[in-house]
Design a protein around this motif. Structure first.
Motif, short mmCIF file in Angstrom:
data_model
loop_
_atom_site.label_atom_id
_atom_site.label_comp_id
_atom_site.label_asym_id
_atom_site.label_seq_id
_atom_site.Cartn_x
_atom_site.Cartn_y
_atom_site.Cartn_z
N GLN A 82 -63.99 21.57 -70.59
CA GLN A 82 -65.04 21.81 -69.59
C GLN A 82 -64.66 22.93 -68.64
OE1 GLN A 82 -68.24 20.82 -69.43
NE2 GLN A 82 -67.67 20.10 -71.45
N SER A 83 -63.40 22.99 -68.28
CA SER A 83 -62.93 24.06 -67.40
C SER A 83 -63.14 25.42 -68.07
CB SER A 83 -61.45 23.85 -67.07
OG SER A 83 -60.95 24.94 -66.35
N ILE A 84 -62.80 25.51 -69.33
CA ILE A 84 -63.00 26.77 -70.06
C ILE A 84 -64.49 27.07 -70.21
CG2 ILE A 84 -62.75 27.86 -72.34
CD1 ILE A 84 -59.92 26.59 -72.42
N ALA A 85 -65.26 26.08 -70.63
CA ALA A 85 -66.70 26.28 -70.79
C ALA A 85 -67.36 26.68 -69.47
CB ALA A 85 -67.35 25.02 -71.36
N ASN A 86 -66.95 26.03 -68.38
CA ASN A 86 -67.53 26.34 -67.07
C ASN A 86 -67.15 27.73 -66.58
OD1 ASN A 86 -68.78 23.85 -67.00
ND2 ASN A 86 -67.19 22.90 -65.77
N SER A 87 -66.04 28.27 -67.08
CA SER A 87 -65.63 29.60 -66.65
C SER A 87 -66.42 30.70 -67.38
CB SER A 87 -64.13 29.80 -66.86
OG SER A 87 -63.83 29.93 -68.23
N SER A 101 -56.07 31.79 -69.42
CA SER A 101 -55.87 31.10 -68.14
C SER A 101 -55.44 29.64 -68.30
CB SER A 101 -57.15 31.17 -67.30
OG SER A 101 -58.14 30.30 -67.80
N GLN A 102 -55.74 29.04 -69.45
CA GLN A 102 -55.39 27.64 -69.70
C GLN A 102 -54.33 27.49 -70.79
OE1 GLN A 102 -56.66 24.88 -68.12
NE2 GLN A 102 -57.86 26.16 -66.76
N ASN A 103 -53.66 28.58 -71.12
CA ASN A 103 -52.76 28.62 -72.27
C ASN A 103 -51.67 27.55 -72.23
OD1 ASN A 103 -52.16 29.88 -74.76
ND2 ASN A 103 -50.41 30.88 -73.79
N SER A 104 -50.99 27.40 -71.12
CA SER A 104 -49.89 26.44 -71.05
C SER A 104 -50.37 25.01 -71.28
CB SER A 104 -49.19 26.52 -69.69
OG SER A 104 -48.63 27.79 -69.52
N LEU A 105 -51.44 24.66 -70.61
CA LEU A 105 -51.97 23.30 -70.73
C LEU A 105 -52.52 23.02 -72.12
CD1 LEU A 105 -52.30 20.70 -69.18
CD2 LEU A 105 -54.46 21.57 -68.28
N GLU A 116 -76.18 37.97 -77.29
CA GLU A 116 -76.71 39.22 -76.74
C GLU A 116 -75.65 40.32 -76.63
OE1 GLU A 116 -78.37 37.87 -73.05
OE2 GLU A 116 -79.79 36.54 -74.07
N HIS A 117 -74.44 39.96 -76.24
CA HIS A 117 -73.34 40.90 -76.06
C HIS A 117 -72.04 40.22 -76.55
CE1 HIS A 117 -76.07 43.19 -73.55
NE2 HIS A 117 -76.30 42.10 -72.86
N PRO A 118 -71.92 40.03 -77.87
CA PRO A 118 -70.81 39.23 -78.39
C PRO A 118 -69.41 39.72 -78.02
CG PRO A 118 -72.22 40.03 -80.18
CD PRO A 118 -72.82 40.49 -78.91
N ALA A 119 -69.21 41.01 -77.92
CA ALA A 119 -67.88 41.52 -77.55
C ALA A 119 -67.52 41.10 -76.13
CB ALA A 119 -67.82 43.04 -77.69
N GLU A 120 -68.47 41.19 -75.21
CA GLU A 120 -68.21 40.78 -73.82
C GLU A 120 -67.97 39.27 -73.75
OE1 GLU A 120 -70.68 42.79 -74.73
OE2 GLU A 120 -70.38 44.63 -73.59
N PHE A 121 -68.76 38.54 -74.54
CA PHE A 121 -68.55 37.09 -74.59
C PHE A 121 -67.14 36.76 -75.07
CE2 PHE A 121 -68.19 33.19 -76.95
CZ PHE A 121 -68.64 32.25 -76.03
N ALA A 122 -66.71 37.41 -76.15
CA ALA A 122 -65.37 37.15 -76.70
C ALA A 122 -64.30 37.43 -75.66
CB ALA A 122 -65.15 37.98 -77.95
N ARG A 123 -64.44 38.53 -74.92
CA ARG A 123 -63.46 38.83 -73.87
C ARG A 123 -63.41 37.72 -72.82
NH1 ARG A 123 -64.99 43.98 -75.10
NH2 ARG A 123 -63.26 45.34 -75.59
N GLU A 124 -64.58 37.27 -72.40
CA GLU A 124 -64.66 36.23 -71.38
C GLU A 124 -64.03 34.92 -71.90
OE1 GLU A 124 -67.98 34.67 -68.18
OE2 GLU A 124 -68.69 35.56 -70.06
N LEU A 125 -64.34 34.56 -73.13
CA LEU A 125 -63.79 33.35 -73.72
C LEU A 125 -62.27 33.45 -73.88
CD1 LEU A 125 -64.22 30.56 -75.03
CD2 LEU A 125 -64.65 31.75 -77.19
N LEU A 126 -61.81 34.57 -74.38
CA LEU A 126 -60.37 34.74 -74.59
C LEU A 126 -59.60 34.76 -73.27
CD1 LEU A 126 -60.64 37.25 -77.52
CD2 LEU A 126 -59.77 34.92 -77.67
N MET A 127 -60.17 35.33 -72.24
CA MET A 127 -59.51 35.29 -70.93
C MET A 127 -59.46 33.85 -70.40
SD MET A 127 -58.30 38.22 -70.47
CE MET A 127 -57.69 38.02 -68.81
N ALA A 128 -60.48 33.07 -70.71
CA ALA A 128 -60.46 31.65 -70.32
C ALA A 128 -59.34 30.93 -71.07
CB ALA A 128 -61.81 31.00 -70.59
N TYR A 129 -59.14 31.26 -72.35
CA TYR A 129 -58.03 30.68 -73.10
C TYR A 129 -56.70 31.05 -72.47
CZ TYR A 129 -61.17 29.84 -77.13
OH TYR A 129 -62.17 29.43 -77.97
#
Length: 185
Positions: free
Chosen positions: A64-69, A93-97, A78-91
């Motif tokens: 939920q934290s990742i989805a909410n980010s 940010s939560q990498n250790s956990l 609509e803009h899959p490359a931008e989405f992928a960047r946003e999703l990967l940055m969320a990953y």
């Protein structure tokens, strides 16, 4: 939430993360978790029915934290490359956990949970796509594929990894546009 309850929850979760970082989920007992958290078993059971319930709750919090980010889930279409960047940055940010919670037998739960969560957000905006098999395959490919490519290559230069995955995800946009056009006609 009562401050004492919040403190107990935090203690349980911290003890679980510490134990989980050292051993598989299946090897963690309520007894050792309670000893580590310095609580009684009855206190643990007042919050969770078992170790798996605790693990599921913590996994769901991370998902939920990742989805909410993700500010714009529709960008996957609509803009899959931008989405992928946003999703990967969320990953990132939560990498250790995520590395702790989703290791061993739980490894594939993370990508599946993220996929479910993102698809739910997309289908809220585009309900006509929910039953579109081709669109579901493309969404799964982008979400799961980006996650697994990130996981397999995260020891490299992370910005290069993100740029390559974003570029590949962006390349699917014409296929999305075609499917969206067919669904609207």
């Amino acid at each position: 939430m009562d401050l004492r309850i919040e403190k107990t929850e935090r203690g349980i979760k911290n003890a679980f993360i510490e134990l989980r970082s050292r051993k598989p989920l299946e090897k963690i007992t309520v007894k050792e978790l309670c000893e580590s958290a310095r609580i009684n078993k009855s206190t643990f059971y007042a919050h969770y029915k078992d170790i798996y319930d605790l693990s599921d709750a913590m996994e769901e919090e991370v998902v939920q934290s990742i989805a909410n980010s993700i500010q714009h889930p529709e960008y996957l279409l609509e803009h899959p490359a931008e989405f992928a960047r946003e999703l990967l940055m969320a990953y990132v940010s939560q990498n250790s956990l995520t590395a702790i919670l989703f290791s061993g037998s739980q490894a594939n739960h993370f990508a599946d949970s993220i996929e479910r969560s993102i698809k739910q957000m997309i289908f809220e905006k585009y309900p006509e796509l929910k039953e579109d098999t081709a669109m579901n395959v493309m969404l799964s490919y982008c979400i799961q594929g980006s996650y697994h490519a990130y996981q397999k290559n995260r020891s490299g230069d992370i910005m290069t990894v993100i740029d390559v995955i974003a570029g590949m995800t962006g390349a699917i946009r014409p296929m999305y546009e075609e499917r969206l056009g067919e669904n609207r006609s």
